[in-house]
Each structure stands twice: as C-alpha cells, then as structure tokens.
Design a protein around this motif. Structure first.
Motif, PDB file in Angstrom:
ATOM      1  N   ASN A  16       0.728  -1.292   0.054  1.00  0.00           N
ATOM      2  CA  ASN A  16      -0.088  -0.037  -0.002  1.00  0.00           C
ATOM      3  C   ASN A  16       0.582   1.294  -0.129  1.00  0.00           C
ATOM      4  O   ASN A  16       0.426   2.255   0.206  1.00  0.00           O
ATOM      5  CB  ASN A  16      -0.912  -0.098   1.201  1.00  0.00           C
ATOM      6  N   CYS A  19      -0.624   4.037  -2.402  1.00  0.00           N
ATOM      7  CA  CYS A  19      -1.969   4.377  -2.434  1.00  0.00           C
ATOM      8  C   CYS A  19      -2.212   5.639  -2.053  1.00  0.00           C
ATOM      9  O   CYS A  19      -3.158   6.248  -2.721  1.00  0.00           O
ATOM     10  CB  CYS A  19      -2.557   3.211  -1.423  1.00  0.00           C
ATOM     11  N   ILE A  22      -1.898   7.821  -5.170  1.00  0.00           N
ATOM     12  CA  ILE A  22      -2.536   7.496  -6.373  1.00  0.00           C
ATOM     13  C   ILE A  22      -3.969   7.739  -5.995  1.00  0.00           C
ATOM     14  O   ILE A  22      -4.719   8.316  -7.014  1.00  0.00           O
ATOM     15  CB  ILE A  22      -2.546   6.108  -6.578  1.00  0.00           C
ATOM     16  N   ASP A  23      -4.476   7.863  -4.619  1.00  0.00           N
ATOM     17  CA  ASP A  23      -5.758   8.308  -4.254  1.00  0.00           C
ATOM     18  C   ASP A  23      -5.924   9.640  -4.805  1.00  0.00           C
ATOM     19  O   ASP A  23      -6.943  10.041  -5.300  1.00  0.00           O
ATOM     20  CB  ASP A  23      -5.993   8.023  -2.696  1.00  0.00           C
ATOM     21  N   GLU A 114      -8.107  -0.687 -11.553  1.00  0.00           N
ATOM     22  CA  GLU A 114      -7.556  -0.541 -10.319  1.00  0.00           C
ATOM     23  C   GLU A 114      -6.199  -1.304 -10.034  1.00  0.00           C
ATOM     24  O   GLU A 114      -5.200  -0.462  -9.640  1.00  0.00           O
ATOM     25  CB  GLU A 114      -8.503  -1.319  -9.275  1.00  0.00           C
ATOM     26  N   TYR A 118      -3.052   1.233  -9.320  1.00  0.00           N
ATOM     27  CA  TYR A 118      -2.434   1.042  -8.072  1.00  0.00           C
ATOM     28  C   TYR A 118      -1.361   0.060  -8.091  1.00  0.00           C
ATOM     29  O   TYR A 118      -0.550  -0.265  -7.058  1.00  0.00           O
ATOM     30  CB  TYR A 118      -3.518   0.605  -6.986  1.00  0.00           C
ATOM     31  N   SER A 121      -4.850  -5.438  -7.308  1.00  0.00           N
ATOM     32  CA  SER A 121      -6.045  -5.491  -7.177  1.00  0.00           C
ATOM     33  C   SER A 121      -6.390  -6.982  -6.502  1.00  0.00           C
ATOM     34  O   SER A 121      -5.399  -7.767  -6.904  1.00  0.00           O
ATOM     35  CB  SER A 121      -7.230  -4.839  -8.241  1.00  0.00           C
ATOM     36  N   HIS A 158      -9.912  -3.873  -2.942  1.00  0.00           N
ATOM     37  CA  HIS A 158      -8.786  -2.896  -3.047  1.00  0.00           C
ATOM     38  C   HIS A 158      -7.570  -3.080  -2.335  1.00  0.00           C
ATOM     39  O   HIS A 158      -7.675  -3.542  -1.071  1.00  0.00           O
ATOM     40  CB  HIS A 158      -9.271  -1.416  -2.577  1.00  0.00           C
ATOM     41  N   ARG A 160      -5.888  -1.483  -0.450  1.00  0.00           N
ATOM     42  CA  ARG A 160      -6.108  -0.720   1.112  1.00  0.00           C
ATOM     43  C   ARG A 160      -6.717  -1.548   2.053  1.00  0.00           C
ATOM     44  O   ARG A 160      -6.488  -1.496   3.296  1.00  0.00           O
ATOM     45  CB  ARG A 160      -6.823   0.620   0.841  1.00  0.00           C
ATOM     46  N   PRO A 248       2.726   0.292  -8.891  1.00  0.00           N
ATOM     47  CA  PRO A 248       2.033   1.045 -10.021  1.00  0.00           C
ATOM     48  C   PRO A 248       2.939   0.909 -11.291  1.00  0.00           C
ATOM     49  O   PRO A 248       4.139   1.399 -11.079  1.00  0.00           O
ATOM     50  CB  PRO A 248       1.554   2.362  -9.477  1.00  0.00           C
TER      51      PRO A 248
END
Length: 467
Positions: A16, A19, A22-23, A114, A118, A121, A158, A160, A248
């Motif tokens: 993560n 993350c 990217i979020d 996704e 990220y 997934s 996800h 996360r 990613p």
C-alpha cells in the motif's frame, strides 16, 4: 495501538506504499488540495494566508487519471470471450457476477483499471453462509438456497483493504481483510463500522471492535467453515514484483503529475504577480498627492522626480511555461510506453507466434487479468461442485510499433475528450512525423472546413428527433 488482528503487516504496508499518492491523483483537484503540503510544499518564508490562497486556486492537470482511463479501457474495448470450456451455469452467473448488477466484462474492467492504477487488485470469490452460528442449516433444500439467491459471487478487493497474509509453498494460508459494514443505528438510520475478515484454509471468521473500549479491544463476531481447500482469493497484478507484491506500472507518471501540479502552481503565482505592475516613484517632493487612473496627472515639485510602472520582463514566465510543457510531454511518453511492442513484433498474432516475448507492457497486464479471471472462475466452479471453470479471453491487439505511434493515439483520445485543441493536436502530429512538416495549420483548417461535417454528424432535417 491496534489489536494484532487489525494491525497492518509490514508486507501489506509495502503493498500500500503508493496508495495515498494514487488516491490523490485519481481524486482530482479536490483530493490534491485536501492533501495540502504533502504534494504542494509551503516555501520557506511564505505566509500561511498566502499559501492557503495559492493552494485554493491550484488545479490539477489530470494526466494520470486520464492515462489510466484510456489505457485501462483498451483490453475491454471489445467484449470478453468465453471459452467453450466455461460451464453454462457459470456463464449464466457471470451476467451478475458480483450480485450488484455488474457482468464479468464490467467487473474485470474496473478490477483491471484498479490494478493498472495502483499496481494491485484482488478478487474474492465469496459464498453466503448456509449454516447459522450453531452449525444448523439455514435452508432445508437446494431449491430453498436457489430461491434465496445463495450462490458464489465475486468481490473486488482494493489493496488498501488488505491488512496482512501468511503463506507457504502452496499459496495463502491466512488472509486478513478490512471491511466497512453497515449496522442499524436507531430505527431509521445506519452507521458504518470496521470489521476484519480472517480467511483460513477451510474456515473464516470476522472480528469487530468491542463497544466502549480502546482500539486494541477486538473480539470474534462470527465464524464458519467452507468446503474449499484453499482461500478463495485471487491477486490481480498490474506490475508484479512477486507473490502479493506489486507497484504501479505508471508510478513515474504519477510522480511527474505531482511535479506538474507544483510547477503549475508556481506558474499561476508568478503570472498573478506579473500581471499587476508596480508603481515606482522617485523624488516627487513633499506634499505631492498621488491619483492614478485615466484623466489624472501628478505635478511634481522636484525637477529630478520620476514616476513609472515597473513590470515583469516575462523571462521567468516563459521558462516556467516551457518547463510545464516538457513535463506534459514526459507524461505522455510515460503512458505511451505501455503500448509499445518490443522490436520485431507488430501485432498480437505475431506476438503470440513468438511466445509473447514481444508483448507490450499493457498486453502483459491484460494477460494478468485473464489469468486471474480464469482462477476466479475455477474457484466459482469449486463452490458449485463443477470440475472446471473454464477460460476467458480479453482483447489484446492494441500494441503500437513505435513510441510516436502510441503517444499519437493518446493525444487523439485527449483531443476527442476536449482536453487538447485541434491546433495542438496538429502540431504534435507534425512533431512525430505523422503529418508532413510543410503543412500549415491555417491551411489545414481551411481544408477541414471545406470538406464539410464528419460522417455521421450531419443533422437530418426530416427527422424531428435528430440532435
């Protein structure tokens, strides 16, 4: 301190790691502003109010978001193909594969985007409980189960939501997932609470925080057993580094997008300063009143007096503009590189003939999604007692022979989305050698106007419902 069941492991934290970045980029301008100093530093000596104003007017150039949308959609630009080995029962379930109205094509498209955005997934192949907490059957017959909609279904996971895992040579032995569960809150409302689902081979349990206790007080809530020998979770890799390890595929594009966000903010700031000239006065003398505007004048008492507006030379503005354009070009190239097939292979059929050694990076992502889909279908088959789940095929004939060709396609998509002018598109095509260098844009625009509307855009005056 979190209870061990709620605590994120070091391996999950590594998964993560990017993350939050990217979020923010996928969340657009609002999310980038909310991130504040994380992605837009406050310069030394910059006052808090000045920084707050600069942050409030900053806008994001959505290069990362748009690239993920365009590239992620390519494998799904044509419907997925079911192999002849997919049982009819499973193919029927794939029309609503997640029990939320998404068919397998739509579900995999979102999972694929996704994974591309990220790096990772997951697909959990779940099955509703058929026994109560005391082990008694909830349904008398198979017909009762069918009537209640008891069937295997896919859940998108996800990165996360992954708190940790344990594994051996055969795969996962334990997986902890963070879930958000709605529970009643009075007679007319609900509230969302955290729940941790712990999956083990042949068993599962959920944990919830004990009411009115600290964060480290958690207790088992529900548990059960499954008929499967393994854990029904399938990882989907965008850029695989190892088992349950990924990053990613377009991470450098993400960093460049943040650089663009910062540089564009600086450019906005300097433009604001440069557009307001500063009035400079020298030795006007005592008692001189200043009145600046049309139809006004100033009478100085000192013969050596001087007054003028001091304006920015514009050199820094032009340098900043070129820097931003350079970043945008690097971002386009970073996205386009995923479409470039290695030398010696042009089409998917040629790639397959060469054992896929020349596949472009995006084709390999599509293959990862295919493999994960096949594994998920096999888990669905095991839930149903079928021998095999079969295979699906995604569209993969979208590789480009050169970086210029790949970036040109992304430019065209950006133009069609209204984010790039026709003139800029013409200039970029010229720069890539797609349009001859001696064709002037004004001349080309006149030719376009003379040739009339594009096919399919002409309004039919006889049709009252025509747009």
């Amino acid at each position: 301190m979190f209870h061990p069941v709620r605590k994120q492991s070091d391996a999950a934290a590594a998964l993560n790691k990017h993350c939050a970045l990217i979020d923010a980029l996928l969340g657009g301008t609002d999310a980038m502003r909310a991130a504040g100093k994380t992605h837009l530093p406050q310069w030394p000596g910059e006052e808090d109010k000045a920084y707050a104003t600069r942050l409030a007017v900053a806008t994001l150039f959505p290069a990362y978001q748009r690239t993920i949308e365009v590239l992620g959609a390519k494998p799904f630009s044509k419907p997925i193909t079911f192999g002849k080995d997919v049982p009819a029962k499973i193919q029927a379930l794939c029309e609503d594969v997640d029990r939320q109205g998404r068919n397998l094509h739509a579900f995999l498209a979102e999972v694929g985007q996704e994974a591309l955005g990220y790096g990772f997934s997951g697909i959990l192949v779940d099955y509703p409980p058929t026994k109560d907490e005391n082990g008694r059957p909830l349904y008398v017959t198979k017909a009762d189960e069918d009537a209640a909609g008891v069937r295997p279904y896919f859940v998108q996971i996800h990165p996360r939501c992954i708190l940790g895992w344990l594994s051996d040579k055969s795969g996962l032995t334990q997986l902890r997932l963070l879930e958000a569960v709605e529970v009643p809150d009075g007679d007319f409302d609900v509230k969302t609470i955290e729940q941790v689902r712990v999956l083990r081979r042949g068993a599962w349990e959920t944990w919830r925080k004990v009411d009115n206790k600290s964060d480290d007080e958690w207790a088992p809530f529900e548990s059960g057993v499954t008929t499967l020998k393994g854990i029904p979770f399938v990882p989907v890799y965008g850029n695989r580094l190892g088992f349950m390890r990924a990053r990613p595929a377009l991470l450098e594009l993400a960093h460049a997008n943040v650089e663009h966000w910062q540089s564009k903010s600086d450019q906005q700031n300097i433009l604001h300063v440069a557009r307001v000239p500063i009035l400079f006065t020298k030795m006007l003398g005592d008692g001189v009143e200043l009145a600046v505007g049309a139809g006004t004048g100033v009478k100085a008492t000192n013969p050596d007096a001087d007054m003028k507006f001091v304006e920015h030379t514009g050199a820094a503005i032009e340098a900043g503009r070129k820097s931003i354009l350079d970043i945008e070009d690097r971002m386009r190239q970073a996205g386009a590189e995923l479409l470039v097939i290695k030398p010696g292979n042009i089409t998917e059929s040629q790639t397959l003939a060469d054992n896929e050694q020349g596949a472009c990076a995006l084709q390999k992502v599509a293959e990862n999604i295919e493999d994960s889909a096949d594994q998920a279908l096999q888990l669905m088959a095991e839930w149903l007692g079928e021998q095999q789940g079969g295979h699906v095929t995604l569209f993969k004939d979208f590789g480009a022979a050169t970086l210029a060709e790949a970036s040109a396609e992304l430019l065209l998509k950006t133009n069609q989305a209204g984010k790039l002018s026709d003139e800029s598109l013409h200039e970029e095509f010229q720069r890539r050698g797609i349009v001859k260098p001696d064709i002037n844009w004004e001349t080309e625009r006149e030719r376009i106007e003379r040739q009339g509307p594009a096919p399919g855009t002409l309004k039919d005056d006889t049709d009252p419902d025509a747009p």
